[in-house]
Motif scaffolding. Sequence first.
Motif, PDB file in Angstrom:
ATOM      1  N   LEU A 194     -39.529   9.831  -3.280  1.00  0.00           N
ATOM      2  CA  LEU A 194     -40.204  11.096  -3.567  1.00  0.00           C
ATOM      3  C   LEU A 194     -39.203  12.244  -3.598  1.00  0.00           C
ATOM      4  CD1 LEU A 194     -43.106  12.238  -3.995  1.00  0.00           C
ATOM      5  CD2 LEU A 194     -43.106  12.785  -1.564  1.00  0.00           C
ATOM      6  N   GLU A 195     -38.269  12.236  -2.660  1.00  0.00           N
ATOM      7  CA  GLU A 195     -37.269  13.301  -2.585  1.00  0.00           C
ATOM      8  C   GLU A 195     -36.358  13.281  -3.806  1.00  0.00           C
ATOM      9  OE1 GLU A 195     -37.965  11.133  -0.181  1.00  0.00           O
ATOM     10  OE2 GLU A 195     -39.045  12.480   1.193  1.00  0.00           O
ATOM     11  N   GLU A 196     -35.946  12.104  -4.244  1.00  0.00           N
ATOM     12  CA  GLU A 196     -35.100  12.000  -5.434  1.00  0.00           C
ATOM     13  C   GLU A 196     -35.812  12.512  -6.672  1.00  0.00           C
ATOM     14  OE1 GLU A 196     -32.428   8.075  -4.159  1.00  0.00           O
ATOM     15  OE2 GLU A 196     -34.319   7.846  -5.274  1.00  0.00           O
ATOM     16  N   LEU A 197     -37.067  12.141  -6.830  1.00  0.00           N
ATOM     17  CA  LEU A 197     -37.836  12.587  -7.989  1.00  0.00           C
ATOM     18  C   LEU A 197     -38.010  14.094  -7.961  1.00  0.00           C
ATOM     19  CD1 LEU A 197     -39.525  12.130 -10.504  1.00  0.00           C
ATOM     20  CD2 LEU A 197     -41.454  11.486  -9.029  1.00  0.00           C
ATOM     21  N   ALA A 198     -38.356  14.644  -6.803  1.00  0.00           N
ATOM     22  CA  ALA A 198     -38.561  16.087  -6.681  1.00  0.00           C
ATOM     23  C   ALA A 198     -37.292  16.855  -7.017  1.00  0.00           C
ATOM     24  CB  ALA A 198     -39.047  16.439  -5.276  1.00  0.00           C
ATOM     25  N   GLU A 199     -36.161  16.397  -6.498  1.00  0.00           N
ATOM     26  CA  GLU A 199     -34.902  17.090  -6.754  1.00  0.00           C
ATOM     27  C   GLU A 199     -34.516  17.018  -8.226  1.00  0.00           C
ATOM     28  OE1 GLU A 199     -33.230  19.084  -4.820  1.00  0.00           O
ATOM     29  OE2 GLU A 199     -34.779  18.748  -3.303  1.00  0.00           O
ATOM     30  N   LEU A 200     -34.785  15.896  -8.855  1.00  0.00           N
ATOM     31  CA  LEU A 200     -34.455  15.748 -10.268  1.00  0.00           C
ATOM     32  C   LEU A 200     -35.315  16.672 -11.116  1.00  0.00           C
ATOM     33  CD1 LEU A 200     -32.607  14.216 -12.169  1.00  0.00           C
ATOM     34  CD2 LEU A 200     -34.325  12.405 -12.309  1.00  0.00           C
ATOM     35  N   VAL A 201     -36.605  16.742 -10.818  1.00  0.00           N
ATOM     36  CA  VAL A 201     -37.486  17.647 -11.560  1.00  0.00           C
ATOM     37  C   VAL A 201     -37.045  19.097 -11.363  1.00  0.00           C
ATOM     38  CG1 VAL A 201     -39.833  18.560 -11.776  1.00  0.00           C
ATOM     39  CG2 VAL A 201     -39.466  16.096 -11.459  1.00  0.00           C
ATOM     40  N   ALA A 202     -36.796  19.485 -10.119  1.00  0.00           N
ATOM     41  CA  ALA A 202     -36.405  20.866  -9.826  1.00  0.00           C
ATOM     42  C   ALA A 202     -35.097  21.228 -10.515  1.00  0.00           C
ATOM     43  CB  ALA A 202     -36.275  21.070  -8.325  1.00  0.00           C
TER      44      ALA A 202
END
Length: 206
Positions: A194-202
């Motif tokens: 979840l953290e990886e996906l969030a950081e990539l989107v941001a």
Amino acid sequence: MATAEGDQGRWRAAGLIAVPIIAALAVSWWALRGTGGGARATTEPLAVQASSAWHFEGLAELSGASDLVVVATVVATERGRLVGDPRTGAVISRRVTLEVQRVLHSRDGRRSTTVVVEEEGWLEDGTPIIVNGLAASAPGDHGVWFLDEVATDGAATYIVINEQGRYLQAAGRAGTVGAQISDPLIERLQAMTLEELAELVAGRAN
């Protein structure tokens, strides 16, 4: 933000909610087909297959088409309104309240702490439905949501942009859980935490 005209074009064939427009007849037709000719009220969800005008090849495309992308937790769900024409078929919506922990992308700069999402919930007879493998939201669900704002008479309401647009944290696994269908983008994003996906989107939104 989706307009009424845009919603109609995107979702008419799909049988998905696009408030205030829904192709209820398409949902009913698929439901009847899936049960051999007679959908009956049951506690077991009915799998509904539908096509969408939206289909994304990559994360940048998915994020760019979304009005709002958030990391959020479901704090409440409730039965919503009857959407569609009961004479030809209609569905009952599910209203999902999200508590937003982080805004990853906002087309209009809005930074709401609470967001209401409307999902396809039940057929008129009470049979729950799952559209394109995207399971019903439940209190406690925590994940990344790619949302499209739709026109309603009240406060801002959103829908998940398509079946590629929600990834939930899952106990016992490193990745996330998206719609349970075969799709290259979903499979790639589910492999991320979840953290990886969030950081990539941001990172791509800024």
